[in-house]
Design a protein around this motif. Structure first.
Motif, PDB file in Angstrom:
ATOM      1  N   THR A 160       0.857  -1.190   0.000  1.00 35.45           N
ATOM      2  CA  THR A 160       0.000   0.000   0.000  1.00 35.45           C
ATOM      3  C   THR A 160       0.888   1.234   0.000  1.00 35.45           C
ATOM      4  O   THR A 160       2.013   1.211   0.514  1.00 35.45           O
ATOM      5  CB  THR A 160      -0.907   0.040   1.243  1.00 35.45           C
ATOM      6  OG1 THR A 160      -0.092   0.026   2.423  1.00 35.45           O
ATOM      7  CG2 THR A 160      -1.873  -1.146   1.249  1.00 35.45           C
ATOM      8  N   GLN A 180       0.885   5.400   0.982  1.00 40.38           N
ATOM      9  CA  GLN A 180       0.191   6.408   1.769  1.00 40.38           C
ATOM     10  C   GLN A 180       0.809   7.789   1.521  1.00 40.38           C
ATOM     11  O   GLN A 180       1.930   7.900   1.033  1.00 40.38           O
ATOM     12  CB  GLN A 180       0.284   6.074   3.260  1.00 40.38           C
ATOM     13  CG  GLN A 180      -0.304   4.716   3.628  1.00 40.38           C
ATOM     14  CD  GLN A 180      -0.040   4.380   5.087  1.00 40.38           C
ATOM     15  OE1 GLN A 180       0.895   4.879   5.701  1.00 40.38           O
ATOM     16  NE2 GLN A 180      -0.880   3.495   5.648  1.00 40.38           N
ATOM     17  N   HIS A 184      -4.545   6.941   2.643  1.00 38.61           N
ATOM     18  CA  HIS A 184      -4.306   6.115   1.466  1.00 38.61           C
ATOM     19  C   HIS A 184      -4.122   6.998   0.234  1.00 38.61           C
ATOM     20  O   HIS A 184      -4.851   7.966   0.032  1.00 38.61           O
ATOM     21  CB  HIS A 184      -5.469   5.142   1.255  1.00 38.61           C
ATOM     22  CG  HIS A 184      -5.714   4.231   2.410  1.00 38.61           C
ATOM     23  ND1 HIS A 184      -4.730   3.426   2.951  1.00 38.61           N
ATOM     24  CD2 HIS A 184      -6.843   3.986   3.151  1.00 38.61           C
ATOM     25  CE1 HIS A 184      -5.222   2.732   3.957  1.00 38.61           C
ATOM     26  NE2 HIS A 184      -6.504   3.061   4.113  1.00 38.61           N
ATOM     27  N   ASN A 188      -4.502   6.774  -3.624  1.00 36.48           N
ATOM     28  CA  ASN A 188      -5.023   6.007  -4.743  1.00 36.48           C
ATOM     29  C   ASN A 188      -4.545   6.607  -6.069  1.00 36.48           C
ATOM     30  O   ASN A 188      -4.300   7.806  -6.169  1.00 36.48           O
ATOM     31  CB  ASN A 188      -6.553   5.978  -4.712  1.00 36.48           C
ATOM     32  CG  ASN A 188      -7.083   5.299  -3.457  1.00 36.48           C
ATOM     33  OD1 ASN A 188      -6.436   4.384  -2.929  1.00 36.48           O
ATOM     34  ND2 ASN A 188      -8.244   5.737  -2.983  1.00 36.48           N
ATOM     35  N   GLY A 189      -4.415   5.738  -7.109  1.00 34.72           N
ATOM     36  CA  GLY A 189      -4.009   6.218  -8.425  1.00 34.72           C
ATOM     37  C   GLY A 189      -2.513   6.454  -8.561  1.00 34.72           C
ATOM     38  O   GLY A 189      -2.070   7.059  -9.544  1.00 34.72           O
ATOM     39  N   THR A 246      -0.828   0.143 -10.458  1.00 33.97           N
ATOM     40  CA  THR A 246      -1.435   1.397  -9.992  1.00 33.97           C
ATOM     41  C   THR A 246      -2.284   1.100  -8.757  1.00 33.97           C
ATOM     42  O   THR A 246      -3.070   0.136  -8.733  1.00 33.97           O
ATOM     43  CB  THR A 246      -2.308   2.008 -11.092  1.00 33.97           C
ATOM     44  OG1 THR A 246      -1.500   2.246 -12.248  1.00 33.97           O
ATOM     45  CG2 THR A 246      -2.901   3.330 -10.629  1.00 33.97           C
ATOM     46  N   THR A 247      -2.102   1.960  -7.734  1.00 31.70           N
ATOM     47  CA  THR A 247      -2.857   1.751  -6.492  1.00 31.70           C
ATOM     48  C   THR A 247      -4.333   2.029  -6.718  1.00 31.70           C
ATOM     49  O   THR A 247      -4.713   2.933  -7.471  1.00 31.70           O
ATOM     50  CB  THR A 247      -2.323   2.655  -5.377  1.00 31.70           C
ATOM     51  OG1 THR A 247      -2.459   4.025  -5.775  1.00 31.70           O
ATOM     52  CG2 THR A 247      -0.855   2.378  -5.112  1.00 31.70           C
ATOM     53  N   LYS A 248      -5.146   1.211  -6.050  1.00 30.98           N
ATOM     54  CA  LYS A 248      -6.604   1.388  -6.152  1.00 30.98           C
ATOM     55  C   LYS A 248      -7.170   1.711  -4.772  1.00 30.98           C
ATOM     56  O   LYS A 248      -6.552   2.440  -4.008  1.00 30.98           O
ATOM     57  CB  LYS A 248      -7.218   0.136  -6.753  1.00 30.98           C
ATOM     58  CG  LYS A 248      -6.698  -0.155  -8.176  1.00 30.98           C
ATOM     59  CD  LYS A 248      -7.306  -1.412  -8.776  1.00 30.98           C
ATOM     60  CE  LYS A 248      -6.750  -1.634 -10.190  1.00 30.98           C
ATOM     61  NZ  LYS A 248      -7.309  -2.874 -10.816  1.00 30.98           N
ATOM     62  N   GLY A 249      -8.321   1.177  -4.452  1.00 27.04           N
ATOM     63  CA  GLY A 249      -8.925   1.472  -3.171  1.00 27.04           C
ATOM     64  C   GLY A 249      -8.023   1.104  -2.007  1.00 27.04           C
ATOM     65  O   GLY A 249      -7.390   0.039  -2.012  1.00 27.04           O
ATOM     66  N   GLY A 250      -7.919   1.997  -1.043  1.00 27.05           N
ATOM     67  CA  GLY A 250      -7.071   1.756   0.109  1.00 27.05           C
ATOM     68  C   GLY A 250      -5.601   1.935  -0.202  1.00 27.05           C
ATOM     69  O   GLY A 250      -4.750   1.531   0.599  1.00 27.05           O
ATOM     70  N   GLY A 251      -5.275   2.491  -1.367  1.00 29.12           N
ATOM     71  CA  GLY A 251      -3.868   2.708  -1.728  1.00 29.12           C
ATOM     72  C   GLY A 251      -3.140   1.420  -2.041  1.00 29.12           C
ATOM     73  O   GLY A 251      -1.914   1.400  -2.043  1.00 29.12           O
ATOM     74  N   PHE A 281      -1.829  -2.000  -4.149  1.00 31.85           N
ATOM     75  CA  PHE A 281      -1.399  -2.393  -5.492  1.00 31.85           C
ATOM     76  C   PHE A 281      -0.927  -3.842  -5.420  1.00 31.85           C
ATOM     77  O   PHE A 281      -0.594  -4.369  -4.349  1.00 31.85           O
ATOM     78  CB  PHE A 281      -0.261  -1.504  -5.996  1.00 31.85           C
ATOM     79  CG  PHE A 281       1.038  -1.710  -5.261  1.00 31.85           C
ATOM     80  CD1 PHE A 281       1.982  -2.643  -5.699  1.00 31.85           C
ATOM     81  CD2 PHE A 281       1.322  -0.982  -4.103  1.00 31.85           C
ATOM     82  CE1 PHE A 281       3.158  -2.840  -5.011  1.00 31.85           C
ATOM     83  CE2 PHE A 281       2.502  -1.173  -3.411  1.00 31.85           C
ATOM     84  CZ  PHE A 281       3.440  -2.105  -3.874  1.00 31.85           C
TER      85      PHE A 281
END
Length: 540
Positions: free
Chosen positions: A460, A462, A473, A475-476, A498-503, A505
């Protein structure tokens, strides 16, 4: 960026917490050259001034010499021009005009004679070459006729040799027939043996006669073939000889004509030269020629005088350059002494980054510069914009900018402070208003893993909130996964996620070798870069 009133900047800075100081300069090497003392600086200044005075005197002396030579050259050029005008005026008389025309005509005639002679020489050379070629061709015809005659003469003898050999062969064959008949008629053994010996002897003679007949025939055929070849080649040789003779005759005709023209041109040139000599001896032309000679002499003297003046000018220019260099040395020495007597330096720079930067609002960028010495002016430059700092207390200057929405969250700036003696000091600094990013977690699994199976690299990302008080988090965010095989030192790019929900990947990679995994977030204009921890995976 745009300028902002200092009072507002300082007020904004007062509402924030903490400052970020410019990192200290790298430590100086253990051994450094000692700074020159004031006495040494004064000594250098006096030496530089003395050298500058000497260089100035040398330049002034050289300049005076050039001006004198230039004046002499101008006078010489004027005299030469006057003499040329006088000669030109005398040259306007009818006799002088006729003389100049005769000189020009004589030059043209001489050039024509030289050209005609050159042409005649070339054509004579070509004619001789053609005549040599014709002679060689005629000699070839004679040789060909001789070869044909010799071949023809050899045929009767060869024919007779064939006839003789043929008669001998017939006689041998007849004797062989008789021997064979005697052998057939022999009754007793003694008669048969004697007859057999006779047959064998006759057969040897017949064989020899047959060989002689064959050789005679071959010799005849060779003689006939030689005659035919010589007869066939002879017409071609005669044709070539005729063509070469015609070419030689034509070349000789051209050479003779060209020689005649060359003789005529030489006579014309001699006549033109005689006319020049005749006109040159007249009284009117004597004055003109004397004036022309004097004008040429004065022109040469003027050219020499101008060359001398130009040379002196070059020397003066070199000395002027040396003087300029000496003056530059004086200026440098004076600046060094002034810097020692009236020093100014930047002891520190602080950028207050505690202000909150919201995406749609302006963010203040207050800057404090600390100086030592009698600084008179401080200029801060960021992103091509300059603003003058204001002194608050002795040695402390305040300046600032606004970061507008869309401006980069980080950048480099510079500060230049100057005192009343023109001594200045410059230092660069940077600012970073980006939110801090970090990896909240990172893992490569399963551990261990079988070769050919999939390793999942996950984690993740942050980032701090707008005021930097807590992490949330992110995201993106684009994350790059790297792998370093066991026993190597290089990290290899294995792909991106690419990070999604909650940061979060995740990236799946085929297991090939034992090694270490990590992830890297490169950052953006709004968020700082970050590196994950590392994770070693055993592949079996």
């Amino acid at each position: 960026m745009r300028k902002r009133a200092l009072v507002s900047l300082l007020a904004a800075a007062a509402a924030t917490t903490g400052t970020v100081a410019l990192p200290a300069a790298a430590a100086a090497p253990a051994i450094t050259a000692a700074a020159p003392t004031l006495d040494e600086l004064r000594t250098e200044l006096r030496a530089a001034q003395k050298a500058a005075f000497k260089a100035e005197d040398a330049y002034e002396a050289a300049l005076a010499e050039f001006k004198k030579a230039d004046a002499e050259a101008v006078t010489a050029e004027a005299l030469a021009a006057e003499a040329r005008q006088k000669a030109d005026k005398l040259g306007e008389s009818a006799s002088s005009v006729a003389y100049e025309k005769a000189v020009q005509d004589a030059a043209v005639a001489l050039k024509a004679a030289e050209s005609a002679k050159g042409t005649a020489d070339e054509l004579e050379k070509a004619a001789k070459a053609a005549e040599t070629k014709a002679k060689d061709a005629a000699d070839a015809v004679v040789a060909g006729e001789r070869e044909k005659a010799e071949a023809h003469e050899a045929i009767p003898a060869a024919e007779k040799a064939v006839t003789d050999a043929e008669a001998e062969l017939k006689t041998a064959n007849d004797e062989l027939a008789k021997a064979k008949a005697a052998l057939a008629d022999a009754v007793t053994d003694e008669e048969k043996a004697k007859a057999q010996a006779a047959v064998e002897a006759a057969e040897g003679v017949a064989t020899s006669a047959a060989s002689a007949f064959e050789r005679a025939g071959e010799a005849l055929r060779t003689a006939e073939r030689r005659f035919e070849e010589a007869a066939k080649k002879l017409p071609g040789l005669k044709g070539e000889a005729a063509d070469a003779a015609d070419a030689a005759t034509a070349a000789r005709g051209l050479a003779t004509a060209a020689q005649g023209k060359a003789d005529d041109a030489e006579k014309a040139s001699d006549a033109a030269a005689e006319l020049v000599a005749k006109l040159e001896g007249s009284a009117d032309n004597a004055a003109y020629l004397a004036a022309k000679k004097e004008a040429a002499k004065l022109a040469a003297e003027a050219t020499e005088a101008r060359g001398k003046a130009n040379k002196l000018k070059d020397e003066a220019d070199k000395l002027k350059k040396a003087w300029d260099e000496a003056e530059a040395r004086v200026k440098k020495a004076q600046s060094a002494l002034d810097a020692a007597l009236f020093p100014v330096k930047i002891t520190g720079i602080e950028v207050y980054d505690g202000a909150v930067r919201y995406p749609a609002r302006n963010t203040p960028l207050p800057i404090t510069v600390y100086t030592a010495g009698e600084a008179d002016k401080a200029v801060v430059k960021c992103g091509g914009i300059e603003i003058n700092g204001e002194v608050t207390v002795s040695g402390v200057w305040e300046a600032g900018f606004y970061l507008e929405p869309g401006d980069p969250g980080q950048g480099r700036c510079s500060v230049k402070v100057t005192n009343t003696h023109g001594i200045s000091a410059t230092k660069d600094f940077s600012y970073d208003f980006r939110n801090a990013a970090r990896f909240g977690s990172f893992n490569a699994s399963p551990e261990p893993v079988r070769k050919g199976r999939t390793i999942t690299v996950s984690g993740t990302v942050q980032a701090t909130n707008a005021n930097g008080t807590a992490y949330g988090h992110l995201n993106g965010a684009r994350v790059t996964v790297y792998f370093k095989a066991k026993g190597t030192a290089s990290w290899v790019n294995k792909g991106t996620a690419t990070t999604k929900g909650g940061g979060a990947f995740a990236l799946g990679v085929t297991a090939r070798k034992d090694g270490t995994w990590k992830a890297v977030y490169a950052g953006t204009s709004a968020y700082s870069a970050a590196n994950s921890s590392t994770d070693y995976v055993d592949v079996r």
